[in-house]
Design a protein around this motif. Structure first.
Motif, PDB file in Angstrom:
ATOM      1  N   ILE A  99     -20.346   4.042  -1.812  1.00 47.09           N
ATOM      2  CA  ILE A  99     -19.689   4.244  -0.528  1.00 47.09           C
ATOM      3  C   ILE A  99     -18.345   4.928  -0.730  1.00 47.09           C
ATOM      4  CG2 ILE A  99     -18.796   3.113   1.541  1.00 47.09           C
ATOM      5  CD1 ILE A  99     -20.712   0.792   0.977  1.00 47.09           C
ATOM      6  N   CYS A 100     -18.125   5.980   0.035  1.00 45.53           N
ATOM      7  CA  CYS A 100     -16.855   6.699   0.030  1.00 45.53           C
ATOM      8  C   CYS A 100     -15.997   6.140   1.166  1.00 45.53           C
ATOM      9  CB  CYS A 100     -17.116   8.183   0.239  1.00 45.53           C
ATOM     10  SG  CYS A 100     -15.653   9.215   0.383  1.00 45.53           S
ATOM     11  N   VAL A 101     -14.761   5.820   0.869  1.00 44.42           N
ATOM     12  CA  VAL A 101     -13.876   5.212   1.862  1.00 44.42           C
ATOM     13  C   VAL A 101     -12.558   5.970   1.863  1.00 44.42           C
ATOM     14  CG1 VAL A 101     -12.765   3.089   2.656  1.00 44.42           C
ATOM     15  CG2 VAL A 101     -14.900   2.974   1.347  1.00 44.42           C
ATOM     16  N   VAL A 102     -12.140   6.419   3.033  1.00 46.62           N
ATOM     17  CA  VAL A 102     -10.873   7.130   3.151  1.00 46.62           C
ATOM     18  C   VAL A 102      -9.894   6.255   3.906  1.00 46.62           C
ATOM     19  CG1 VAL A 102      -9.714   9.201   3.961  1.00 46.62           C
ATOM     20  CG2 VAL A 102     -12.065   9.341   3.118  1.00 46.62           C
ATOM     21  N   SER A 103      -8.717   6.130   3.364  1.00 45.83           N
ATOM     22  CA  SER A 103      -7.681   5.307   3.974  1.00 45.83           C
ATOM     23  C   SER A 103      -6.751   6.184   4.787  1.00 45.83           C
ATOM     24  CB  SER A 103      -6.900   4.577   2.890  1.00 45.83           C
ATOM     25  OG  SER A 103      -5.874   3.802   3.460  1.00 45.83           O
ATOM     26  N   ALA A 104      -6.473   5.751   6.010  1.00 46.94           N
ATOM     27  CA  ALA A 104      -5.603   6.512   6.899  1.00 46.94           C
ATOM     28  C   ALA A 104      -4.392   5.665   7.269  1.00 46.94           C
ATOM     29  CB  ALA A 104      -6.361   6.918   8.159  1.00 46.94           C
ATOM     30  N   ASN A 105      -3.463   6.303   7.918  1.00 47.23           N
ATOM     31  CA  ASN A 105      -2.301   5.582   8.434  1.00 47.23           C
ATOM     32  C   ASN A 105      -1.577   4.788   7.348  1.00 47.23           C
ATOM     33  OD1 ASN A 105      -2.660   6.539  11.031  1.00 47.23           O
ATOM     34  ND2 ASN A 105      -3.982   4.828  11.588  1.00 47.23           N
ATOM     35  N   TYR A 106      -1.293   5.488   6.256  1.00 45.42           N
ATOM     36  CA  TYR A 106      -0.515   4.907   5.178  1.00 45.42           C
ATOM     37  C   TYR A 106      -1.160   3.635   4.621  1.00 45.42           C
ATOM     38  CZ  TYR A 106       2.540   8.138   7.511  1.00 45.42           C
ATOM     39  OH  TYR A 106       3.044   9.259   8.103  1.00 45.42           O
ATOM     40  N   GLY A 107      -2.479   3.671   4.544  1.00 42.95           N
ATOM     41  CA  GLY A 107      -3.207   2.593   3.901  1.00 42.95           C
ATOM     42  C   GLY A 107      -3.559   1.434   4.792  1.00 42.95           C
ATOM     43  N   GLN A 108      -3.330   1.528   6.080  1.00 39.61           N
ATOM     44  CA  GLN A 108      -3.609   0.405   6.967  1.00 39.61           C
ATOM     45  C   GLN A 108      -5.030   0.416   7.516  1.00 39.61           C
ATOM     46  OE1 GLN A 108      -1.481  -2.165   7.315  1.00 39.61           O
ATOM     47  NE2 GLN A 108      -0.373  -1.030   5.758  1.00 39.61           N
ATOM     48  N   ASN A 109      -5.628   1.582   7.623  1.00 39.65           N
ATOM     49  CA  ASN A 109      -6.982   1.675   8.166  1.00 39.65           C
ATOM     50  C   ASN A 109      -7.918   2.277   7.142  1.00 39.65           C
ATOM     51  OD1 ASN A 109      -6.073   0.726  10.647  1.00 39.65           O
ATOM     52  ND2 ASN A 109      -5.578   2.773  11.364  1.00 39.65           N
TER      53      ASN A 109
END
Lengths: 115, 112
Positions: B89-99
């Motif tokens: 699973i590829c996971v991208v973190s957004a919003n400075y690691g919060q989402n």
């Protein structure tokens, strides 16, 4: 060090019945997540806690789902009443900020089957 | 809309062969990208994490690449083993690691 603990691992219920899942995060992790994962799909966030506070519950179906994290440690996720479409794996994760990013650790999940 | 796509959906290879899994994302503001391995009946386990400035990272036989310009990542598995059979699973973190935005995963089966 123990990982994220979840129970039960499996649960089979009839529709319209209530069900609850429990999660014990890694000690010291302030952030706790509940995810729903359907077969062949990636996890989808239900709710995120920072200590006792639910900071993101925008994807939680609040008409039937509820969650709590008393004392900022253990958490429970409840469904009442359950529907057939709720059959899925419910994953709990906790995270700790390391070197400027959050490292998530997942529990084994609870597989729910609603008949 | 923040989204992560993965290809192929599933892959079957013979033990000892190499393979490459793809991840494309439209997530902003980008914080970092991770690859997870999820064995059947288990929760995901992190393999690699890359920030905007990193374009490659290895973890044993797993090597991840990141092209932040084209918003693409790949996970290369070398000399596959039976135990590599899992979902990736590829996971991208957004919003400075919060989402965290999760992809649907690639189901890899390694056959003897």
């Amino acid at each position: 060090e123990a990982g994220v603990v979840q129970s039960p691992r499996y649960k089979i219920i009839e529709k319209k019945q209530p069900v609850a899942f429990w999660c014990n995060p890694i000690s010291g992790h302030n952030t706790l997540y509940w995810y729903l994962q359907n077969l062949g799909q990636g996890p989808e966030l239900l709710i995120r806690y920072e200590n006792e506070e639910a900071v993101d519950d925008s994807q939680l179906p609040k008409d039937r789902f509820s969650a709590e994290r008393l004392k900022g440690v253990d958490s429970t996720l409840k469904i009442q009443p359950a529907e057939l479409g709720d059959s899925a794996v419910y994953l709990c994760a906790s995270s700790l900020e390391l070197a400027g990013y959050n490292e998530q650790f997942f529990g084994p999940g609870t597989r729910l089957t609603v008949l | 809309k923040n989204q992560v796509e993965q290809s192929p959906q599933s892959l079957i290879i013979l033990e000892g062969k190499n393979c490459t899994l793809q991840c494309n994302y439209t997530v902003s503001p980008f914080s970092n990208l991770r690859w997870y391995k999820q064995d059947t009946g288990r929760g995901p386990v992190s393999l690699t994490i890359m920030t905007f400035s990193e374009n490659t990272k290895s973890n044993g036989r797993y090597t991840a690449t990141l092209d932040a310009d084209t918003k693409q990542s790949s996970l290369h598995i070398t000399a596959s083993q039976l135990s590599d059979s899992a979902s990736y699973i590829c996971v991208v973190s957004a919003n400075y690691g919060q989402n965290f935005v999760f992809g649907p995963g690639t189901r890899l089966s390694v056959l003897p």
